[in-house]
Write an enzyme that holds these catalytic residues in place. Structure first.
Site, PDB file in Angstrom:
ATOM      1  N   ASN A 231       0.769  -1.136   0.077  1.00  0.00           N
ATOM      2  CA  ASN A 231       0.008  -0.048  -0.025  1.00  0.00           C
ATOM      3  C   ASN A 231       0.959   1.093   0.101  1.00  0.00           C
ATOM      4  O   ASN A 231       2.108   1.414   0.340  1.00  0.00           O
ATOM      5  CB  ASN A 231      -0.879   0.071   1.314  1.00  0.00           C
ATOM      6  CG  ASN A 231      -1.799  -1.085   1.273  1.00  0.00           C
ATOM      7  OD1 ASN A 231      -2.452  -1.407   0.406  1.00  0.00           O
ATOM      8  ND2 ASN A 231      -1.912  -1.682   2.313  1.00  0.00           N
ATOM      9  N   HIS A 232       0.381   2.187  -0.307  1.00  0.00           N
ATOM     10  CA  HIS A 232       0.959   3.735  -0.461  1.00  0.00           C
ATOM     11  C   HIS A 232       1.005   4.101   0.996  1.00  0.00           C
ATOM     12  O   HIS A 232      -0.136   4.084   1.660  1.00  0.00           O
ATOM     13  CB  HIS A 232       0.207   4.666  -1.224  1.00  0.00           C
ATOM     14  CG  HIS A 232       1.183   5.836  -1.868  1.00  0.00           C
ATOM     15  ND1 HIS A 232       1.427   6.869  -0.855  1.00  0.00           N
ATOM     16  CD2 HIS A 232       1.965   6.058  -3.068  1.00  0.00           C
ATOM     17  CE1 HIS A 232       2.251   7.790  -1.429  1.00  0.00           C
ATOM     18  NE2 HIS A 232       2.544   7.097  -2.663  1.00  0.00           N
ATOM     19  N   PRO A 233       1.950   4.746   1.461  1.00  0.00           N
ATOM     20  CA  PRO A 233       1.989   5.353   2.863  1.00  0.00           C
ATOM     21  C   PRO A 233       0.955   6.557   3.109  1.00  0.00           C
ATOM     22  O   PRO A 233       0.713   6.792   4.333  1.00  0.00           O
ATOM     23  CB  PRO A 233       3.597   5.635   3.096  1.00  0.00           C
ATOM     24  CG  PRO A 233       4.061   5.864   1.787  1.00  0.00           C
ATOM     25  CD  PRO A 233       3.385   4.947   1.095  1.00  0.00           C
ATOM     26  N   ILE A 234       0.854   7.213   2.007  1.00  0.00           N
ATOM     27  CA  ILE A 234      -0.113   8.357   2.216  1.00  0.00           C
ATOM     28  C   ILE A 234      -1.322   8.399   1.467  1.00  0.00           C
ATOM     29  O   ILE A 234      -2.020   9.637   1.420  1.00  0.00           O
ATOM     30  CB  ILE A 234       0.696   9.730   2.432  1.00  0.00           C
ATOM     31  CG1 ILE A 234       1.146   9.903   1.014  1.00  0.00           C
ATOM     32  CG2 ILE A 234       1.593   9.600   3.310  1.00  0.00           C
ATOM     33  CD1 ILE A 234       1.899  11.412   0.844  1.00  0.00           C
ATOM     34  N   ARG A 286      -8.882   2.106   5.054  1.00  0.00           N
ATOM     35  CA  ARG A 286      -8.086   1.768   3.885  1.00  0.00           C
ATOM     36  C   ARG A 286      -8.462   0.112   3.846  1.00  0.00           C
ATOM     37  O   ARG A 286      -8.677  -0.454   2.719  1.00  0.00           O
ATOM     38  CB  ARG A 286      -6.421   1.634   3.642  1.00  0.00           C
ATOM     39  CG  ARG A 286      -5.920   1.144   2.638  1.00  0.00           C
ATOM     40  CD  ARG A 286      -4.658   1.584   2.302  1.00  0.00           C
ATOM     41  NE  ARG A 286      -3.549   1.487   3.545  1.00  0.00           N
ATOM     42  CZ  ARG A 286      -2.633   2.371   3.484  1.00  0.00           C
ATOM     43  NH1 ARG A 286      -1.959   2.841   2.750  1.00  0.00           N
ATOM     44  NH2 ARG A 286      -1.830   2.060   4.783  1.00  0.00           N
TER      45      ARG A 286
END
Length: 654
Positions: A231-234, A286
């Site tokens: 996943n993307h951190p932000i 998320r």
């Protein structure tokens, strides 16, 4: 394409490469790809990577990948004589690169003050683990440790998996990349100032620099970023999603792309849900969001989603294996797989050039080098040779220069002066001295003790390498051939004094000598076929021309032993004397030759060599290939084993 007609961006830049394994060789390969002349200096046993990774007939694809476009020479920097040769190379070099542990190069006598005294314009570059100062500077470093200490490893994986290392040795590669950038910057600065300087990169600093994006969060909050896995951190949604036949990587990198993604997947209703209406809420929720997206995407194939998302403007791609990537149209279109001719014209595939220059593009103009392949070529170009009177640190040879005569005594009498790797290396060092020192006017070679001049190769030492015997033999013969090439072509005449057995390599030494004298107890035998191997040591070049092809073939096939008298009758040697007189006779002859016109002698030797149809180097290269191939056959393996175990062998033609 050859280096002579390749005009790269760094053509004319001379780099002395003392690096090994990965970080340094990657740095110097980048310079070589841009046209720099990179001279890789290796110890007698070579860069460790030559024996690592996937091996094909004893050749490492790992080594090939990071050492293309380079020259290789052998220097033993534990020897003062070879340190002097290195100084001579540095005197007209532009760059020297090393990746020893911090401070080691200084302890070897090459601190920056000394380097500046040798060459004020020299750029001295270093790749190390933890920098050159501080409490950790003297620690050994590896990529795995650098990933751990830099915080890089702590960011990979998920909370469930714990820290994860990157699959590739990323700290090595980044440090090598930064070092090459630093070197090019220093070269440009030198154009302005006329001065060299020091360049340093280290594994941990490189990774810290690459994490500037994630570090910004820690600078503000003082907290460690959470592991986000794929996943993307932000950003959310962003990552890997399930399809009906696999997985797809999707990168909606902004609100705009998120809208496109959700519209393409018929999930725009989520934007009206308070849980998902903006990125901040989507990040908080998320896990539930990813479940919804997966439930939708799993209904269609990967190809369906990739086509639909990319056409809509949202980046998406299939997750492919490395072999799939290397064979993909994308990699073909970007020329990121190239091939080089390796040893024996073997095609070696490697990754291509990631930086494309329109006017001075990178080229593959030189295949990865064999160990020491360019030693003679490079050392001949040294402008300032520092002459050495005596080499003091030989292990298997007694050597001295006296009254313009060089005395070479093979000194392993308990092993019948048999040739092992150490003796091949010592002979190479001696050959450099004999060929380059103008104070040497003739050379006398003999064997210590009464029983043998040289009883061939030390089969016991070769046999201990087991399945690697063939590759070890090739390594030893490559070193030996460098010595033979110099000893046979030097201006100074070479006299051999044969006492006792001259077998195998010893038989070959008699062949390339200019004059051979033997004692009455001397015997001569090829001996190679006795253990299932083909001849080596230049014997197939010189001996058929001296005694005739039929006689030479008979000796090799039958292992016939010639007495000193028979050797004289056949023209193999020039004179037979009593053992007690051999030393004086040989010395008197060497003394007489030393008083002669050595330059004319050298030209005479070249005339004789040029009368042969094939080149010496070409023939010896073929010998190396053949002996390595024969050592891999069952007959060769069984023959060596039988010899070591003092048993009779039956050859089966296998």
């Amino acid at each position: 394409m050859t280096s002579e007609n390749f005009n790269g961006a760094l053509s004319g830049v001379k780099v002395i490469d003392l690096t090994r394994v990965l970080s340094g060789p990657f740095c110097t390969m980048l310079l070589a790809d841009m046209g720099a002349e990179v001279i890789k200096i290796e110890p007698p046993k070579g860069d460790n990577v030559r024996n690592q990774g996937d091996m094909v007939d004893g050749y490492s694809s790992y080594f090939a990948q990071f050492n293309r476009n380079k020259k290789s020479i052998i220097l033993d920097l534990y020897k003062e004589s070879d340190k002097e040769l290195l100084k001579s190379l540095l005197s007209d070099a532009d760059v020297v690169v090393e990746n020893f542990k911090a401070g080691v190069f200084n302890k070897m006598g090459f601190d920056y003050k000394t380097l500046k005294s040798i060459n004020p314009k020299l750029i001295s570059a270093s790749v190390n683990g933890f920098g050159s100062k501080g409490e950790m500077s003297d620690r050994p470093a590896f990529d795995f440790i650098a990933q751990a200490l830099s915080g890089f490893m702590s960011l990979n994986g998920t909370e469930e998996s714990g820290p994860m290392r990157a699959a590739m040795p990323i700290s090595d590669l980044v440090a090598g990349l930064y070092c090459s950038f630093g070197i090019v910057s220093a070269l440009y600065s030198r154009v302005q100032t006329g001065k060299g300087q020091q360049v340093e990169s280290c594994l941990t600093s490189g990774l810290i620099s690459m994490m500037a994006y994630l570090s910004s969060e820690s600078f503000v909050t003082g907290k460690a970023p959470k592991k986000s896995g794929n996943n993307h951190p932000i950003l959310a949604p962003y990552g890997i999603f399930q399809t009906s036949d696999g997985e797809v990587a999707v990168a909606p990198a902004s609100d705009k792309f998120c809208d496109i993604f959700l519209k393409s997947t018929d999930l725009t209703n989520l934007l009206e849900d308070d849980l998902y209406k903006n990125n901040a809420n989507r990040m908080k929720n998320r896990d539930s969001l990813n479940k919804i997206v997966n439930k939708k995407m799993v209904l269609k194939s990967s190809d369906y989603w990739i086509k639909k998302l990319n056409e809509a403007g949202c980046p998406a791609a299939k997750i492919v294996s490395l072999p799939e990537a290397l064979n993909s149209q994308l990699i073909k279109d970007t020329d990121m797989v190239i091939s080089s001719n390796g040893p024996e014209d073997r095609q070696i595939k490697m990754t291509g050039f990631p930086v494309k220059l329109s006017e001075t593009p990178s080229q593959l103009y030189r295949p990865p080098p064999l160990l020491g392949e360019h030693t003679e070529e490079v050392l001949k170009t040294i402008k300032k040779i520092i002459w050495r009177e005596i080499i003091m640190d030989l292990k298997t040879i007694n050597f001295k220069i006296e009254n313009e005569i060089a005395f070479i005594e093979l000194n392993r009498p308990k092993q019948y002066n048999s040739l092992n790797q150490a003796m091949a290396e010592d002979l190479f060092q001696v050959s450099l001295e004999c060929d380059d020192n103008p104070n040497i006017r003739s050379v006398l070679m003999s064997g210590a003790g009464e029983d043998a001049f040289c009883a061939g190769g030390d089969v016991n030492s070769f046999h201990k390498y087991g399945q690697k015997t063939a590759s070890h033999l090739k390594e030893v013969t490559t070193i030996l051939h460098g010595a033979i090439s110099r000893l046979s072509r030097m201006n100074a005449p070479l006299v051999v004094a044969v006492n006792g057995v001259a077998a195998g390599a010893g038989f070959s030494f008699v062949g390339f000598a200019d004059i051979a004298i033997a004692s009455t107890n001397a015997t001569f035998v090829s001996a190679y076929s006795k253990i299932g191997l083909t001849p080596d040591g230049s014997s197939t070049y010189f001996l058929p021309r001296i005694i005739g092809t039929r006689r030479y073939t008979e000796l090799v096939l039958t292992n016939r032993v010639l007495s000193a008298k028979e050797a004289l009758d056949w023209g193999l040697i020039n004179k037979v004397v009593d053992f007690k007189d051999l030393k004086d006779e040989a010395h008197n002859l060497a003394k007489k030759l030393a008083a002669g016109p050595s330059l004319a002698f050298g030209k005479l030797k070249n005339l004789v060599h040029n009368s042969f149809l094939d080149s010496l180097e070409g023939q010896m290269e073929y010998e190396s290939r053949m002996i390595a191939e024969s050592a891999k056959t069952k007959d060769g393996i069984n023959g060596i084993g039988a010899f070591v175990n003092k048993k009779t062998v039956t050859f089966k033609g296998e």
